[in-house]
Structure formats: C-alpha cells, structure tokens
Design a protein around this motif. Structure first.
Motif, PDB file in Angstrom:
ATOM      1  N   PHE A 176       0.816  -1.217   0.000  1.00  0.00           N
ATOM      2  CA  PHE A 176       0.000   0.000   0.000  1.00  0.00           C
ATOM      3  C   PHE A 176       0.847   1.262   0.000  1.00  0.00           C
ATOM      4  CE2 PHE A 176      -3.577  -2.765   1.175  1.00  0.00           C
ATOM      5  CZ  PHE A 176      -4.494  -2.297   0.250  1.00  0.00           C
ATOM      6  N   GLU A 177       2.037   1.204   0.606  1.00  0.00           N
ATOM      7  CA  GLU A 177       2.916   2.371   0.528  1.00  0.00           C
ATOM      8  C   GLU A 177       3.352   2.616  -0.914  1.00  0.00           C
ATOM      9  OE1 GLU A 177       4.877   2.292   5.020  1.00  0.00           O
ATOM     10  OE2 GLU A 177       5.954   1.378   3.358  1.00  0.00           O
ATOM     11  N   VAL A 178       3.648   1.549  -1.644  1.00  0.00           N
ATOM     12  CA  VAL A 178       4.005   1.685  -3.056  1.00  0.00           C
ATOM     13  C   VAL A 178       2.787   2.113  -3.872  1.00  0.00           C
ATOM     14  CG1 VAL A 178       4.860   0.479  -5.103  1.00  0.00           C
ATOM     15  CG2 VAL A 178       5.884   0.012  -2.873  1.00  0.00           C
ATOM     16  N   CYS A 179       1.635   1.568  -3.544  1.00  0.00           N
ATOM     17  CA  CYS A 179       0.395   1.949  -4.223  1.00  0.00           C
ATOM     18  C   CYS A 179       0.191   3.457  -4.160  1.00  0.00           C
ATOM     19  CB  CYS A 179      -0.791   1.218  -3.596  1.00  0.00           C
ATOM     20  SG  CYS A 179      -2.413   1.792  -4.152  1.00  0.00           S
ATOM     21  N   GLU A 180       0.336   4.012  -2.967  1.00  0.00           N
ATOM     22  CA  GLU A 180       0.157   5.460  -2.818  1.00  0.00           C
ATOM     23  C   GLU A 180       1.208   6.231  -3.608  1.00  0.00           C
ATOM     24  OE1 GLU A 180       0.012   8.969   0.595  1.00  0.00           O
ATOM     25  OE2 GLU A 180       0.207   6.874   1.213  1.00  0.00           O
ATOM     26  N   ALA A 181       2.469   5.764  -3.527  1.00  0.00           N
ATOM     27  CA  ALA A 181       3.552   6.455  -4.226  1.00  0.00           C
ATOM     28  C   ALA A 181       3.290   6.522  -5.727  1.00  0.00           C
ATOM     29  CB  ALA A 181       4.883   5.754  -3.948  1.00  0.00           C
ATOM     30  N   LEU A 182       2.870   5.411  -6.318  1.00  0.00           N
ATOM     31  CA  LEU A 182       2.620   5.377  -7.762  1.00  0.00           C
ATOM     32  C   LEU A 182       1.362   6.151  -8.117  1.00  0.00           C
ATOM     33  CD1 LEU A 182       3.541   1.665  -8.592  1.00  0.00           C
ATOM     34  CD2 LEU A 182       4.965   3.705  -8.778  1.00  0.00           C
ATOM     35  N   HIS A 183       0.341   6.051  -7.277  1.00  0.00           N
ATOM     36  CA  HIS A 183      -0.905   6.780  -7.540  1.00  0.00           C
ATOM     37  C   HIS A 183      -0.659   8.284  -7.545  1.00  0.00           C
ATOM     38  CE1 HIS A 183      -5.263   7.214  -7.746  1.00  0.00           C
ATOM     39  NE2 HIS A 183      -5.154   8.168  -6.826  1.00  0.00           N
ATOM     40  N   LEU A 184       0.208   8.752  -6.651  1.00  0.00           N
ATOM     41  CA  LEU A 184       0.531  10.180  -6.606  1.00  0.00           C
ATOM     42  C   LEU A 184       1.264  10.628  -7.872  1.00  0.00           C
ATOM     43  CD1 LEU A 184       1.654  10.536  -2.881  1.00  0.00           C
ATOM     44  CD2 LEU A 184      -0.462  11.373  -3.909  1.00  0.00           C
ATOM     45  N   ALA A 185       1.846   9.674  -8.586  1.00  0.00           N
ATOM     46  CA  ALA A 185       2.516   9.974  -9.851  1.00  0.00           C
ATOM     47  C   ALA A 185       1.565   9.839 -11.041  1.00  0.00           C
ATOM     48  CB  ALA A 185       3.713   9.045 -10.040  1.00  0.00           C
ATOM     49  N   ASN A 186       0.258   9.802 -10.737  1.00  0.00           N
ATOM     50  CA  ASN A 186      -0.775   9.691 -11.779  1.00  0.00           C
ATOM     51  C   ASN A 186      -0.691   8.386 -12.560  1.00  0.00           C
ATOM     52  OD1 ASN A 186      -1.959  12.277 -11.250  1.00  0.00           O
ATOM     53  ND2 ASN A 186      -0.222  13.219 -12.299  1.00  0.00           N
ATOM     54  N   ILE A 187      -0.231   7.350 -11.882  1.00  0.00           N
ATOM     55  CA  ILE A 187      -0.233   6.012 -12.471  1.00  0.00           C
ATOM     56  C   ILE A 187      -1.450   5.270 -11.927  1.00  0.00           C
ATOM     57  CG2 ILE A 187       0.998   3.807 -12.609  1.00  0.00           C
ATOM     58  CD1 ILE A 187       3.610   5.400 -12.263  1.00  0.00           C
ATOM     59  N   GLU A 188      -2.276   4.731 -12.810  1.00  0.00           N
ATOM     60  CA  GLU A 188      -3.445   3.974 -12.376  1.00  0.00           C
ATOM     61  C   GLU A 188      -2.967   2.681 -11.718  1.00  0.00           C
ATOM     62  OE1 GLU A 188      -7.339   1.704 -14.220  1.00  0.00           O
ATOM     63  OE2 GLU A 188      -6.467   3.365 -15.356  1.00  0.00           O
ATOM     64  N   THR A 189      -3.297   2.524 -10.451  1.00  0.00           N
ATOM     65  CA  THR A 189      -2.688   1.468  -9.644  1.00  0.00           C
ATOM     66  C   THR A 189      -3.743   0.516  -9.102  1.00  0.00           C
ATOM     67  OG1 THR A 189      -0.997   3.069  -8.978  1.00  0.00           O
ATOM     68  CG2 THR A 189      -1.119   1.029  -7.725  1.00  0.00           C
ATOM     69  N   THR A 190      -3.451  -0.780  -9.194  1.00  0.00           N
ATOM     70  CA  THR A 190      -4.333  -1.823  -8.669  1.00  0.00           C
ATOM     71  C   THR A 190      -3.539  -2.730  -7.745  1.00  0.00           C
ATOM     72  OG1 THR A 190      -5.682  -1.805 -10.685  1.00  0.00           O
ATOM     73  CG2 THR A 190      -5.883  -3.733  -9.239  1.00  0.00           C
ATOM     74  N   VAL A 191      -4.049  -2.924  -6.542  1.00  0.00           N
ATOM     75  CA  VAL A 191      -3.446  -3.857  -5.583  1.00  0.00           C
ATOM     76  C   VAL A 191      -4.153  -5.196  -5.725  1.00  0.00           C
ATOM     77  CG1 VAL A 191      -3.046  -4.383  -3.154  1.00  0.00           C
ATOM     78  CG2 VAL A 191      -2.832  -2.020  -3.978  1.00  0.00           C
ATOM     79  N   VAL A 192      -3.378  -6.256  -5.934  1.00  0.00           N
ATOM     80  CA  VAL A 192      -3.919  -7.605  -6.075  1.00  0.00           C
ATOM     81  C   VAL A 192      -3.480  -8.433  -4.869  1.00  0.00           C
ATOM     82  CG1 VAL A 192      -3.939  -9.701  -7.476  1.00  0.00           C
ATOM     83  CG2 VAL A 192      -3.888  -7.461  -8.595  1.00  0.00           C
ATOM     84  N   GLU A 193      -4.441  -8.902  -4.085  1.00  0.00           N
ATOM     85  CA  GLU A 193      -4.167  -9.664  -2.872  1.00  0.00           C
ATOM     86  C   GLU A 193      -4.812 -11.038  -2.980  1.00  0.00           C
ATOM     87  OE1 GLU A 193      -3.255 -11.457   0.380  1.00  0.00           O
ATOM     88  OE2 GLU A 193      -2.344  -9.502  -0.057  1.00  0.00           O
ATOM     89  N   LYS A 194      -3.991 -12.073  -2.796  1.00  0.00           N
ATOM     90  CA  LYS A 194      -4.460 -13.443  -3.000  1.00  0.00           C
ATOM     91  C   LYS A 194      -5.453 -13.897  -1.933  1.00  0.00           C
ATOM     92  CE  LYS A 194      -2.535 -17.975  -4.221  1.00  0.00           C
ATOM     93  NZ  LYS A 194      -2.868 -17.906  -5.652  1.00  0.00           N
TER      94      LYS A 194
END
Length: 569
Positions: A176-194
């Motif tokens: 989730f820390e990476v998710c936020e970092a990439l989202h702030l860079a305007n990258i559409e981000t999806t977290v996939v959890e098994k």
C-alpha cells in the motif's frame, strides 16, 4: 573492552540498518577495537522505510536516505573518519570459518577474494523479497522495493511519466505504501491480494475500512485473487493474468508479498536455524556459536505475548537489536533484547493503519480462546479542534484482563494510540490499568477521555457484563442469513436523512425511546441491535432497554463510523 596493544577484532556482515548500528555501538563501547563492516550494496545505512516516500516524491534528494541527521552522507569515508570503522562496500561475505574464526569475502567489482579474522562476528544479512514462481516472472517491468537500486528504478519510472498502469502484488504494508507512491505519480494502480482481505495483521472489519479508503482515493483493490501469470511482449511486461482467468493490462508490476531471511551463510557455517526460518538467537543476540551474533531481518524474535518464535522484519527492531549486539560483542552478556510485541504502522493515503500485539483472529489461532474485544469509533481530538476519525479494536484475556492487542485505523492520530497500548502490552497491563491511565490531555492533543481509554472503558463494560456488543461483520452475516434482527438507529432525524445504514433499521431517537417502547418486539428475548454514529447513544439505549426487561440487546460496536459496508446517503 580491548586494550590497544591487543585490540578485539569485530566483523559485521551487512550494512543496511542492524549492521551499522552494531558497528557504531561497538565503537562507542571500545575506541581501540578493530571493526570491519562488510556490505554487498554500494550504499550504507540506508533508511529503507523511506523508499516509498522518495519514489512518491515526498522528497527529491536521494542522499537524504543515507544521511546522518546532520546531513552527512554515510559512506565509507564517513565511517572511517567519524567512527574509525573500515566499511567495505560492494563486497560480499562468502564464507564463515568458525574453527579458524575468519570471514572470506569477495570484492564484487574486481572479483578479488580476501579473508579477515574475527574475535566476534555479527551477522546482519537481512532478507530477500519473495517473488512469485509463476510464468513470466522474469519480464522487464517487474520490480520489488527493497534496495536503493529498486528505489532509484521506481523513482526514474515515476519521473519519466510514461507508465500509465501498474499492479501491486500483495496487499500488505509495503504494497500500500508503493500503491500510494505510484498513484501520486498519476499512475493507475491496482493492488492484487491473494487472500480474502488486505492488511492481514488487521481483523477483517478494520481492513475493509482501509480498503474502502484506498478505493475512494481512486486506486483499485482486488482480493481473493492472485497473479497466475505475467504477460509480456518482446521481453517487456504488458499485463497480468489472475487466478480467475481475468487479465489486467499494465506496464509495471511491483512485488510486495513479503521477504525471506538471508540465512545461507549461517546455514553453511552450521548455526542453528529456528522454526520460522530465521537464525535462532538468544536474548543477547547470540547464535548457537557464542562468538557469533545475529540481528535484523535474518533472525527470529520472541513474542513477548506468546513466548513463541516469530519473524519481524522491521527497521526499528533491527536498530534495537543492533545496539544490543554491538554492546555485547565488547562486553558479552551486558545487554539484552527480550522480545517484541509486533507493533507496526503505515500511512495509506489519508489513513493510517497501526497494530500492536495480536489481532482477534491471530489470538484465536494461537489458542487464546477466552478473549474479549471492543471495537470503538471516535475522534482523536475534539470537534472544535478539527478532530479526525479513529476506529479501534482492543483485545484482552477474559479471566485476567491482560491486554493482548490493539488495532487502530483512520485519518486521526493513530500513532500515539498504538504507542500507548504497545507500552501497556510491554508492561503486561490490564484493561483496568488502561481504563484509569493518566494520559496527557489538552484539546489540541486529545479528548478529555482519550481514545484508548474509551476503548478500555467499553471493553471493561463487556468484561463485567454491562454491555453486549456485536461487530459489523456479524450483523451483516446475520442479516444475510435472514436472522430476525430488530435494528434501532438512536440518532436524530436530520442525522438519519444525511447518512444511514439502509438495512431495514428503525429510527427511534434516544430522547423519545422511552415513549416508543410499544414499537419494539413484545418478545423480551428478541435480538435487538442499537447504535448511533459511534454507538455512545447506542450504549445508553441498550442500558435503557435492559431496564425495561429486554435482555438480548446488543450494541453495534463503533456505530455507523465503523460500518465497512455500503451505506445510504
């Protein structure tokens, strides 16, 4: 302490967090010891927990990740001049000879191999990111965030602005820390959890609140679905195929499914490995060889709650352990690291998620069946000071009242509350102790009764039989199964019009409840659930109804604010 004529020879393998801490502490204990630090990476003493914030653009100066508080870069020259420690970078330790008491190492750029003797050795070899063994895992565009090189690569991707879609594999802290970092860079981000939920250290209701917040920020979360295959063209990632057969396009995937201790050196040297796959150490950080210590992500710790071995790869613990080992290599047996309460926290967009000790699910899995919990919602500071929401869950033993765990999520000051309960667990305090804790109070910092004290009060009421509680997931499960719940929203009509659960509840404000008892089920054993925004009025309503003979009245813990399912507006 060694004498300058016959100085102790200290070798430390690993230069990220625990290793440099051990080396620096040893130097402060003994000015004359010969201390050598062997580090595989080019950088030393990196603030790896800061990587996501560098990637996300919270700060732009890369050197801040390897600087002292005074702004001096921790490079080999710094270690040599300031600490008289010989720091060998881009150098890999390849063998430990316990009989000869030597370490063989290889300088990676040249291939040159040398051997160095030691009197005492510290192993701080860290851990390696786990990578899924699925087809396509070697495609370009699949990264982790574990090293400075990883951080540099992700930052360059962010700055280039060419990646449009990214997948984060793993819904834990780093994910989730990476998710936020990439989202702030305007990258559409999806977290996939098994697994069935994100943030496995939380119980499901609180984890779902965090997931909802992530989705409200515009990122996406998929649970109960893992990555079956990475798809690519010409060696480059173009998408992922999930376990259910669906495909998601992406140009970047970041793997964040955990780490594995680096124990190969220890295994080859014949040191004992624990049941959880880390190097086994005692409270002095000694391995099975009394002259070899181990610290950081490569070891196992002891849970102060269960006494069992656990792995806890966190930077703060690495530093604590490094300090203990650094003291003991100079004065053996003079410092101890008794164990951990497994305290962690992370920022997820405008939310914080924190935990200390055991969740309810973990406690039950470990055999703590006689436990009680309390879930509450409330503000961190008063409304007139712009207080923000916190939702918490406190876990304790029924018989003794000993606090076993605490979870807290929300936009308010989570860190303070987790720190208070972490200390309570460390001191083996009870719910009653916490219920009467003398904590600092002033409106800019707290309510008159702080959030954790209120949690203790609610749990105390439950332990003493003054209140029956029910959590959101249990209410939803009962409704889904067609159970005849009678739900009462005790708020005022204007509050009800603004926001409500929309699950067939009856609006009966607390102020008129006594006058409308005839609207309740005539069967005094009927299951009634009462609540309000945070269920303070709900608790008062439950006490009132019990006074009139209804004896199966339950309070929806945390009220509307802790309800993680869709609500009507």
């Amino acid at each position: 302490m060694s004498h300058s004529a016959n100085p102790l020879k200290i070798v430390v393998i690993g230069g990220t967090a625990a290793g440099p801490k051990a080396a620096a502490k040893a130097r402060r204990m003994d000015e004359h010891a010969l201390i050598t630090l062997i580090q595989r990476e080019p950088e030393l003493s990196m603030a790896s927990c800061g990587f996501p914030y560098y990637v996300g653009g919270t700060f732009d100066d890369r050197s801040l990740l390897i600087c002292t508080p005074a702004g001096v870069v921790r490079n080999p020259t710094f270690f040599s001049k300031a600490k008289r420690i010989d720091a060998l970078v881009e150098t890999e330790a390849v063998a430990i000879d316990r009989n000869a008491k030597t370490v063989t190492y290889k300088h990676l750029p040249t291939g040159e191999i040398n051997t160095i003797p030691y009197d005492r050795l510290v192993i701080a070899t860290g851990a390696t990111p786990i990578r899924p063994s699925v087809p396509g895992a070697d495609l370009n565009g699949i990264l982790t965030l574990h090293s400075m090189a990883d951080a540099d690569k992700l930052r360059s991707i962010r700055d280039a602005g060419q990646v449009k879609k990214a997948i984060i594999v793993g819904g834990g802290l780093i994910g989730f820390e990476v998710c936020e970092a990439l989202h702030l860079a305007n990258i559409e981000t999806t977290v996939v959890e098994k697994t069935a939920q994100v943030l496995p250290f939380l119980d499901s209701d609180l984890a779902l609140l965090v997931q909802n917040h992530v989705c409200e920020q515009g990122a996406h979360v998929i649970t109960n679905n893992g990555v079956a295959e990475f798809i690519g063209e010409s060696g480059h990632l173009t998408g992922v195929k999930l376990d259910d057969g669906s495909e998601l396009p992406c140009e970047l995937a970041v793997i964040a499914v955990g780490v594995r201790p680096n124990i190969s050196l220890a295994v080859a040297a014949g040191l004992n490995i624990g049941t959880q796959g880390g190097i086994k150490v005692n409270s002095f950080m000694q391995t099975s060889d009394p002259d070899i210590y181990a610290v950081g992500d490569c070891i196992e710790c002891t849970s102060l709650i269960t006494g069992q071995a656990v792995r806890a790869p966190f930077g703060d613990l690495a530093n604590l352990q490094g300090r203990v080992a650094g003291q003991n290599v100079i004065e053996p047996g003079s410092a101890e690291f008794p164990g951990i309460t497994q305290t962690g926290i992370c920022k997820i967009f405008d939310f914080t998620a924190g935990i200390t000790g055991l969740s309810e699910r973990q406690a039950r899995a470990l055999g703590f069946n006689e436990i009680e919990t309390a879930t509450i919602a409330g503000l961190d500071i008063p409304t007139f000071m712009n207080g923000k929401l916190l939702v918490s869950k406190l876990v304790a033993e029924k018989k003794t009242g000993r606090i076993l765990g605490f979870q807290c999520v929300g936009s308010g000051d989570v860190s303070k509350r987790v720190a208070v309960v972490a200390t309570a667990i460390l001191g083996r305090l009870t719910v009653n102790d916490l219920a009467n804790a003398d904590l600092p109070y002033a409106p800019p910092y707290s309510l008159a009764l702080d959030h954790v004290i209120v949690a203790a009060h609610v749990l105390e009421n439950k332990l003493k039989g003054r209140m029956q509680g029910i959590v959101a997931s249990e209410v939803k499960q009962k409704l889904d199964q067609g159970a005849p719940l009678f739900l009462i929203d005790t708020r005022n009509p204007d509050e009800f019009e603004e926001l409500r659960l929309g699950i067939g509840e009856h609006l009966i404000p607390l102020g008129v409840l006594r006058d409308r008892l005839n609207e309740l089920p005539s069967d005094k054993a009927a299951e009634i659930v009462v609540y309000c925004r945070i269920s303070l009025r709900g608790y008062e309503a439950a006490a009132l109804l019990q006074g009139y003979g209804w004896h199966n009245v339950k309070v929806l813990e945390g009220g509307l604010m802790a309800w993680p399912y869709p609500r009507e507006k």
